[in-house]
Enzyme design. Sequence first.
Site, short mmCIF file in Angstrom:
data_model
loop_
_atom_site.label_atom_id
_atom_site.label_comp_id
_atom_site.label_asym_id
_atom_site.label_seq_id
_atom_site.Cartn_x
_atom_site.Cartn_y
_atom_site.Cartn_z
N GLU A 117 -0.08 -0.50 5.82
CA GLU A 117 0.94 0.09 6.69
C GLU A 117 0.82 1.60 6.74
O GLU A 117 0.94 2.23 7.81
CB GLU A 117 2.33 -0.32 6.22
CG GLU A 117 3.45 0.00 7.21
CD GLU A 117 4.00 1.41 7.09
OE1 GLU A 117 4.65 1.88 8.05
OE2 GLU A 117 3.77 2.05 6.05
N ASP A 133 0.84 -1.18 0.00
CA ASP A 133 0.00 0.00 0.00
C ASP A 133 0.89 1.24 0.00
O ASP A 133 2.06 1.19 0.39
CB ASP A 133 -0.95 0.01 1.20
CG ASP A 133 -0.22 0.23 2.51
OD1 ASP A 133 0.68 -0.57 2.83
OD2 ASP A 133 -0.55 1.20 3.23
#
Length: 454
Positions: free
Chosen positions: A156, A92
């Site tokens: 994250e 991500d």
Amino acid sequence: MTARPISETVASLMPRAKAELTELVAFRSVADPAQFPRSECEAAADWVADALRAEDFQDVALLDTPDGTRSVYGFLPGPAGAPTVLLYAHYDVQPPLDEAAWLSPPFELTERDGRWFGRGAADCKGGFIMHLLALRALKANGGVPVSVKVIAEGSEEQGTGGLEQYAEAHPELLAADTIVIGDTGNFRVGLPTVTSTLRGMTMLRVQLNTLEGNLHSGQFGGAAPDALAAMIQLLASLRAEDGTTTVDGLATDAEWDGLQYPEGEFRKDAKVLDGVELIGTGSVADRIWARPAVTVIGIDCPPVVGATPSLQASARAQISLRVPPGQDAAEATKLLTAHLESHAPWGARVSVEKVGQGQPFRADITSPAYTSMAEAMRVAYPGEEMQSSGMGGSIPLCNTLAGLYPQAEILLIGLSEPEAQIHAVNESVSPQELERLSVAEALFLRNYAESKKV
């Protein structure tokens, strides 16, 4: 077997690495469905899973984590009796911010000035490619000498803790002798560096309400309490005049005793405008690695274009507080919440919501795995010795893994050196750093396996 074949193999794999990073960067994998479709993250996760399967990983799985995102897991068995190493990255990314400010499209990997530009190129899609390069080089030169687990996180950057919660519920899944977190970076290009500390983080959203509805500023301004003005005053209470973070009860005087960061280099890396002062006191290393730092990362307010002469009935802001090692993120969250509640002016109604939280981390750089990494970096970076530095960013998973596997050694390396400009516009990765760190990781895995045979 000498190190020369590893470096040659990695060099030969770089065109493939660029092509793969191009594919991976193309996914707009911001783990916030309010900004980008969830399908972008799902497609990126599928790509990562397919890449692991192509490298003969077993038990490849898309893990549905409690925050609604997916992490990707795979296991590559090594020789009998070999140690297990967990390799971490996240797929991500941060949102691109102002896409018009990018010199090339943020989700198209573009080569310019000897670097590859694109959101996630360094943080941390490049980290996943680094792991693949290291494993491929070993497979081409005698085989992977350890058992390898890979975990690629899907949220994250949002700090919502999905993988931490999943790991706590399935503690056997990520168990390993050593863990390599591929999400930090060298102190600067060409200087091999392991990260010894990470600041933790707390993220809060604060809202102030003062009126039942917006009012005409000419008719009511001067007596009616404006929520936006109240918010400005509240946020100003979080910093002293010199810019030092001032949260009631939070210590701000710790000192850093390791590698220092010369002010001139920091000004250059941070692109501070001429004549503009740095904030805070103490050394630069004190301020960015050893002390808390508050940042207002967003405010809901009327844009300048189309603004009307109105008093605002409510205002909202999002605040990030970086928490250094030695302080507890949960306690810092309580202190910051209490500060916001007590400093709101004019009796404004305050509501505070916790968005995310992660504890700071300190590694044991005297452990045997660090010796193996130092030897590997000495070869990958001829003429340079491995350095250790702090990092102001947060990786909440580190403390979760340290708690679950107290005997595991945790190393932090990666591609996010200052020129990478992670989280900013025009993020990029140095292909030379990708190549050298991939060599270093491959040699580390070989060195580490040998050290466990003694």
